[in-house]
Design a protein around this motif. Structure first.
Motif, PDB file in Angstrom:
ATOM      1  N   ASN A 165       0.834  -1.212   0.000  1.00 28.49           N
ATOM      2  CA  ASN A 165       0.000   0.000   0.000  1.00 28.49           C
ATOM      3  C   ASN A 165       0.867   1.259   0.000  1.00 28.49           C
ATOM      4  OD1 ASN A 165      -2.048   2.070   0.892  1.00 28.49           O
ATOM      5  ND2 ASN A 165      -1.060   1.742   2.870  1.00 28.49           N
ATOM      6  N   TRP A 166       1.924   1.270   0.834  1.00 33.72           N
ATOM      7  CA  TRP A 166       2.791   2.449   0.897  1.00 33.72           C
ATOM      8  C   TRP A 166       3.589   2.608  -0.388  1.00 33.72           C
ATOM      9  CZ3 TRP A 166       4.114   0.126   6.181  1.00 33.72           C
ATOM     10  CH2 TRP A 166       3.211   0.587   7.143  1.00 33.72           C
ATOM     11  N   ILE A 167       4.034   1.476  -0.931  1.00 34.58           N
ATOM     12  CA  ILE A 167       4.788   1.547  -2.188  1.00 34.58           C
ATOM     13  C   ILE A 167       3.878   2.109  -3.287  1.00 34.58           C
ATOM     14  CG2 ILE A 167       5.965   0.158  -3.945  1.00 34.58           C
ATOM     15  CD1 ILE A 167       6.744  -1.789  -1.606  1.00 34.58           C
ATOM     16  N   TYR A 168       2.669   1.604  -3.327  1.00 35.80           N
ATOM     17  CA  TYR A 168       1.687   2.063  -4.321  1.00 35.80           C
ATOM     18  C   TYR A 168       1.402   3.556  -4.150  1.00 35.80           C
ATOM     19  CZ  TYR A 168      -2.662   2.245  -6.997  1.00 35.80           C
ATOM     20  OH  TYR A 168      -3.621   2.572  -7.914  1.00 35.80           O
ATOM     21  N   ARG A 169       1.226   3.989  -2.911  1.00 35.24           N
ATOM     22  CA  ARG A 169       0.914   5.397  -2.651  1.00 35.24           C
ATOM     23  C   ARG A 169       2.091   6.308  -3.021  1.00 35.24           C
ATOM     24  NH1 ARG A 169      -2.524   6.842   2.595  1.00 35.24           N
ATOM     25  NH2 ARG A 169      -3.113   8.504   1.173  1.00 35.24           N
ATOM     26  N   TYR A 170       3.306   5.797  -2.821  1.00 32.37           N
ATOM     27  CA  TYR A 170       4.476   6.596  -3.174  1.00 32.37           C
ATOM     28  C   TYR A 170       4.487   6.876  -4.675  1.00 32.37           C
ATOM     29  CZ  TYR A 170       9.253   7.820  -4.307  1.00 32.37           C
ATOM     30  OH  TYR A 170      10.347   8.454  -4.820  1.00 32.37           O
ATOM     31  N   PHE A 171       4.202   5.827  -5.464  1.00 34.38           N
ATOM     32  CA  PHE A 171       4.266   6.003  -6.917  1.00 34.38           C
ATOM     33  C   PHE A 171       3.050   6.716  -7.494  1.00 34.38           C
ATOM     34  CE2 PHE A 171       7.475   2.601  -6.497  1.00 34.38           C
ATOM     35  CZ  PHE A 171       8.516   3.254  -7.152  1.00 34.38           C
ATOM     36  N   THR A 172       1.880   6.528  -6.894  1.00 26.77           N
ATOM     37  CA  THR A 172       0.679   7.130  -7.480  1.00 26.77           C
ATOM     38  C   THR A 172       0.344   8.501  -6.900  1.00 26.77           C
ATOM     39  OG1 THR A 172      -0.741   5.955  -5.923  1.00 26.77           O
ATOM     40  CG2 THR A 172      -0.380   4.912  -8.064  1.00 26.77           C
ATOM     41  N   GLU A 173       0.607   8.691  -5.599  1.00 28.83           N
ATOM     42  CA  GLU A 173       0.222   9.952  -4.964  1.00 28.83           C
ATOM     43  C   GLU A 173       1.423  10.753  -4.484  1.00 28.83           C
ATOM     44  OE1 GLU A 173      -2.729   9.110  -1.814  1.00 28.83           O
ATOM     45  OE2 GLU A 173      -2.965   7.165  -2.762  1.00 28.83           O
ATOM     46  N   GLY A 174       2.604  10.152  -4.496  1.00 28.51           N
ATOM     47  CA  GLY A 174       3.788  10.813  -3.976  1.00 28.51           C
ATOM     48  C   GLY A 174       3.755  10.955  -2.465  1.00 28.51           C
ATOM     49  N   VAL A 175       2.895  10.167  -1.816  1.00 25.21           N
ATOM     50  CA  VAL A 175       2.748  10.258  -0.371  1.00 25.21           C
ATOM     51  C   VAL A 175       3.746   9.340   0.331  1.00 25.21           C
ATOM     52  CG1 VAL A 175       1.209   9.753   1.579  1.00 25.21           C
ATOM     53  CG2 VAL A 175       0.322  10.880  -0.457  1.00 25.21           C
ATOM     54  N   VAL A 176       4.483   9.894   1.296  1.00 26.25           N
ATOM     55  CA  VAL A 176       5.374   9.087   2.122  1.00 26.25           C
ATOM     56  C   VAL A 176       5.122   9.459   3.579  1.00 26.25           C
ATOM     57  CG1 VAL A 176       7.762   8.551   2.728  1.00 26.25           C
ATOM     58  CG2 VAL A 176       7.155   8.952   0.351  1.00 26.25           C
ATOM     59  N   ASP A 177       4.902   8.469   4.403  1.00 25.76           N
ATOM     60  CA  ASP A 177       4.655   8.701   5.827  1.00 25.76           C
ATOM     61  C   ASP A 177       5.730   7.942   6.606  1.00 25.76           C
ATOM     62  OD1 ASP A 177       3.745   8.651   8.458  1.00 25.76           O
ATOM     63  OD2 ASP A 177       1.644   8.504   7.882  1.00 25.76           O
ATOM     64  N   PRO A 178       6.894   8.598   6.828  1.00 27.92           N
ATOM     65  CA  PRO A 178       8.033   7.888   7.413  1.00 27.92           C
ATOM     66  C   PRO A 178       7.738   7.237   8.766  1.00 27.92           C
ATOM     67  CG  PRO A 178       8.574  10.197   7.000  1.00 27.92           C
ATOM     68  CD  PRO A 178       7.175  10.011   6.553  1.00 27.92           C
ATOM     69  N   ILE A 179       6.924   7.877   9.596  1.00 28.79           N
ATOM     70  CA  ILE A 179       6.622   7.312  10.919  1.00 28.79           C
ATOM     71  C   ILE A 179       5.842   6.009  10.762  1.00 28.79           C
ATOM     72  CG2 ILE A 179       5.261   7.656  13.041  1.00 28.79           C
ATOM     73  CD1 ILE A 179       6.105  10.596  12.978  1.00 28.79           C
TER      74      ILE A 179
END
Lengths: 212, 10
Positions: A165-179
């Motif tokens: 889910n995070w990998i997908y969000r990084y590529f599609t939305e540019g969202v990264v939530d490091p915590i």
């Protein structure tokens, strides 16, 4: 919302239903760590404070209510109806060792130094280690009822699905939530040993037993 | 981008 997250949330929901089902059908909470369940209540309550001031979606709203409500219900069952089947003598993990460090880390690592953001961070860190008393109990008894292992497997799958889910969000939305990502990776890692035994034993129709 | 506002994940 993407498929990974939706399936992850579904696995999370399923895990809780499996646990409640286990307790009702076996009329027992044997093998379940009260401490882990209590930590989950703390996790959900501190994380979902935004129910009071932010609207995300109908899905989000009802899932939050479900997680808070069902986790409180599980504690209630363990303290009332099934209390005699609970054995505090084997549920001995010291949760101070989790609560203390999580508080400190939440005060250092947060997106904003505000009460609700600190509590949000705290809930993320606490969730990542909340399963430890349960795994510790499992380690002590060395075996588990099959239904309990299904509960743990569903929880592990939920965590594992958040990674794509995070990998997908990084590529599609540019969202990264490091915590969330850091804590999530730690949390998923804790399940690896369990999954090894689950796949090699329980899924082959054998009883869950740890090697002596 | 870091999500500093609004946590939409459960």
């Amino acid at each position: 919302m993407n498929l990974f997250r939706f399936l992850g949330d579904t696995a999370h929901l399923a895990s809780i239903l499996v646990l409640i089902h286990k307790m009702h059908t076996t009329k027992s909470c044997r093998g379940i760590s009260f401490k882990t369940q209590a930590l989950y209540v703390a996790v959900f309550v501190t994380r979902y404070l935004d129910l009071f001031y932010r609207w995300v979606s109908l899905y989000n709203f009802f899932m939050k209510l479900f997680f808070i409500g069902s986790s409180c219900y599980i504690l209630f069952l363990m303290k009332t109806k099934f209390r005699p089947t609970q054995d505090p003598a084997i549920d001995t993990f010291r949760i101070e060792y989790l609560l203390g460090p999580c508080t400190v880390i939440a005060l250092i690592f947060n997106y904003k130094f505000s009460p609700t953001e600190i509590l949000w961070s705290f809930s993320i860190f606490l969730e990542s280690v909340a399963i430890l008393p349960q795994l510790f109990l499992l380690q002590r008894t060395g075996e588990a009822e099959t239904i309990t292992t299904h509960y743990l497997a569903a929880l592990g799958i939920y965590r594992a699905l958040y990674i794509p889910n995070w990998i997908y969000r990084y590529f599609t939305e540019g969202v990264v939530d490091p915590i969330a990502i850091t804590a999530g990776l730690v949390q998923t890692g804790l399940y690896i040993d369990f999954f090894y035994v689950y796949v090699t034993k329980v899924l082959q129709g054998q009883k869950f037993e740890l090697p002596a | 981008e870091t999500s500093t506002e609004g946590h939409d994940e459960l």
